[in-house]
Write a protein that holds these residues in place. Sequence first.
Motif, PDB file in Angstrom:
ATOM      1  N   VAL A  72       2.068   8.455  -4.255  1.00 34.38           N
ATOM      2  CA  VAL A  72       1.167   7.988  -3.200  1.00 34.38           C
ATOM      3  C   VAL A  72       1.903   6.966  -2.340  1.00 34.38           C
ATOM      4  N   ASN A  80      -8.100   2.244   7.577  1.00 33.81           N
ATOM      5  CA  ASN A  80      -8.309   3.596   7.074  1.00 33.81           C
ATOM      6  C   ASN A  80      -9.473   4.251   7.829  1.00 33.81           C
ATOM      7  N   GLU A  93       4.433   3.380  -4.847  1.00 35.97           N
ATOM      8  CA  GLU A  93       3.562   2.841  -5.897  1.00 35.97           C
ATOM      9  C   GLU A  93       4.163   1.618  -6.579  1.00 35.97           C
ATOM     10  N   ARG A 120       1.250   4.001   0.616  1.00 35.71           N
ATOM     11  CA  ARG A 120       0.239   3.145   1.234  1.00 35.71           C
ATOM     12  C   ARG A 120       0.771   2.636   2.573  1.00 35.71           C
ATOM     13  N   ARG A 169      -4.092   5.818   2.394  1.00 35.36           N
ATOM     14  CA  ARG A 169      -3.157   6.284   1.369  1.00 35.36           C
ATOM     15  C   ARG A 169      -2.962   7.781   1.538  1.00 35.36           C
TER      16      ARG A 169
END
Length: 237
Positions: free
Chosen positions: A189, A197, A214, A191, A146
Amino acid sequence: MLLALPPVPQLVLQQVPPSQERTVAPRRMGTHGMVLFGAGPRLYLSHIPMFHRPHDVQLLLAVSLEPQEAGAVPTDFSQGTYTVEPERFDLDALASGKLQRFRATVYQGNFEGGGTPVAREVTVKVEAVRYQRVLSDPAPALGAPRYLVLGEGSEVYLVHVLSHAPDFDQVLRVKLDRPLPRRDGPPPVLRFEGRENRLERRLQAGERLQARDEAGAPVGVEVQRELSFLKGPDFTP
């Protein structure tokens, strides 16, 4: 006939010296290096963190720079790595908004890894605290990376959201296929689903990717430049 009255007790007030009133000892005092990025009037600082005190805070600030002399500081920090080495202060005071100005030296490159000073005794004015999180606080593991979005319009900056050690700290300049809605409060944010990650899988310059905002809507992202990359848990160059 006069009656003798008992003496009236006297209330003695003890004045507390101003230096002792609501004194809070600094909790995160230190030299808190930061990554500087942005261009023109929109500049940002990202605190270089660690997973232990006094640096265990991910902190993003909107700032302006006030040099001692006009023209003594560059105005474009979007083409490479720039950092600031500030005077010592309490990071909690900065994050809470109590500390709104501090002096710093601006470096091209990382000041801890061979950077070159480009301006000294610059006053940094904090315009807004955009994001903060104490890294020792519980946080869910992130399956997909993120990134926090700073800036307006289509050309913006992404800062990797930190979760658990060892993690990695990364600042990118990117171009979006559509601007994100403006709002008050924390930054939006993005993603990047379907991507691990891990630092080995961090976003790279030249990539064209699909992210989700989001609300779950797709957002096309073109990564233009990596402005800073620091490997945890110590985040040194």
